[in-house]
Design a protein around this motif. Structure first.
Motif, PDB file in Angstrom:
ATOM      1  N   ILE A  82       2.801  -5.001  -9.677  1.00  0.00           N
ATOM      2  CA  ILE A  82       2.946  -4.294  -8.394  1.00  0.00           C
ATOM      3  C   ILE A  82       2.093  -3.031  -8.387  1.00  0.00           C
ATOM      4  N   LYS A  83       2.139  -2.264  -9.493  1.00  0.00           N
ATOM      5  CA  LYS A  83       1.343  -1.033  -9.556  1.00  0.00           C
ATOM      6  C   LYS A  83      -0.146  -1.334  -9.469  1.00  0.00           C
TER       7      LYS A  83
ATOM      8  N   LYS B 180     -10.555   5.920   0.429  1.00  0.00           N
ATOM      9  CA  LYS B 180     -10.150   5.074  -0.712  1.00  0.00           C
ATOM     10  C   LYS B 180     -11.042   5.345  -1.907  1.00  0.00           C
TER      11      LYS B 180
ATOM     12  N   ARG C 223      -4.994  -1.757  -3.253  1.00  0.00           N
ATOM     13  CA  ARG C 223      -4.860  -2.092  -1.822  1.00  0.00           C
ATOM     14  C   ARG C 223      -5.700  -1.153  -0.971  1.00  0.00           C
TER      15      ARG C 223
ATOM     16  N   SER D 192      -1.490  -3.926  -7.992  1.00  0.00           N
ATOM     17  CA  SER D 192      -1.745  -4.338  -6.610  1.00  0.00           C
ATOM     18  C   SER D 192      -1.788  -3.131  -5.679  1.00  0.00           C
ATOM     19  N   GLN D 193      -0.879  -2.202  -5.880  1.00  0.00           N
ATOM     20  CA  GLN D 193      -0.836  -1.003  -5.043  1.00  0.00           C
ATOM     21  C   GLN D 193      -2.066  -0.132  -5.260  1.00  0.00           C
TER      22      GLN D 193
END
Length: 137
Positions: free
Chosen positions: A106-107, A131, A113, A109-110
């Motif tokens: 999850i980290k 970004k 993103r 992926s975050q």
């Protein structure tokens, strides 16, 4: 906002479990060693001839053996209740390892993103630059 680092927290649980298990196993091995050493020392007293200085050295070694054995036994006694709980709930630690892997995913992926403008496509360059700055930090 109360921020909790989930990955760090799971790592601490797992590390604590491994430390307790390792300490119990090491101390149990030490106890066996000290019991064998005790037998060697008492047989040396029984079967060998020695002068006063050598007898004193055997007594010192015997005392050191007993003190070290007692420390190991005390450590096992203190850790055993915790070790028993952890062993009974072994599946919890297996689930914790799975959760840790999920959190890492999850980290990751975050971190990668990126927002894509839906209506105001003219703002996409600003989003992309923001970004890039975030990644550079």
């Amino acid at each position: 906002m109360n921020e909790i680092d989930a990955l760090r927290l799971t790592s601490q649980f797992i590390t604590a479990f491994q430390a307790v298990r390792s300490a119990v196993q090491q101390n149990e091995s030490d106890i066996i060693y000290y019991e064998h050493e005790y037998n060697d020392l008492t047989h040396a007293l029984e079967l060998t001839k020695f002068n006063a200085a050598e007898g004193y050295q055997l007594a010192v070694q015997l005392k050191e053996n007993r003190v070290n054995r007692r420390k190991a036994k005390d450590q096992v006694a203190q850790l055993q209740p915790l070790f028993d709980v952890m062993t009974r709930h072994q599946s919890f630690f297996q689930d914790l390892r799975k959760a840790q892997a999920q959190i890492e995913k999850i980290k990751s992926s975050q971190a990668s993103r990126m927002y894509t403008a839906r209506a105001r496509t003219d703002m996409q360059d600003a989003f992309d630059r923001a970004k890039q700055k975030q990644v550079a930090q």
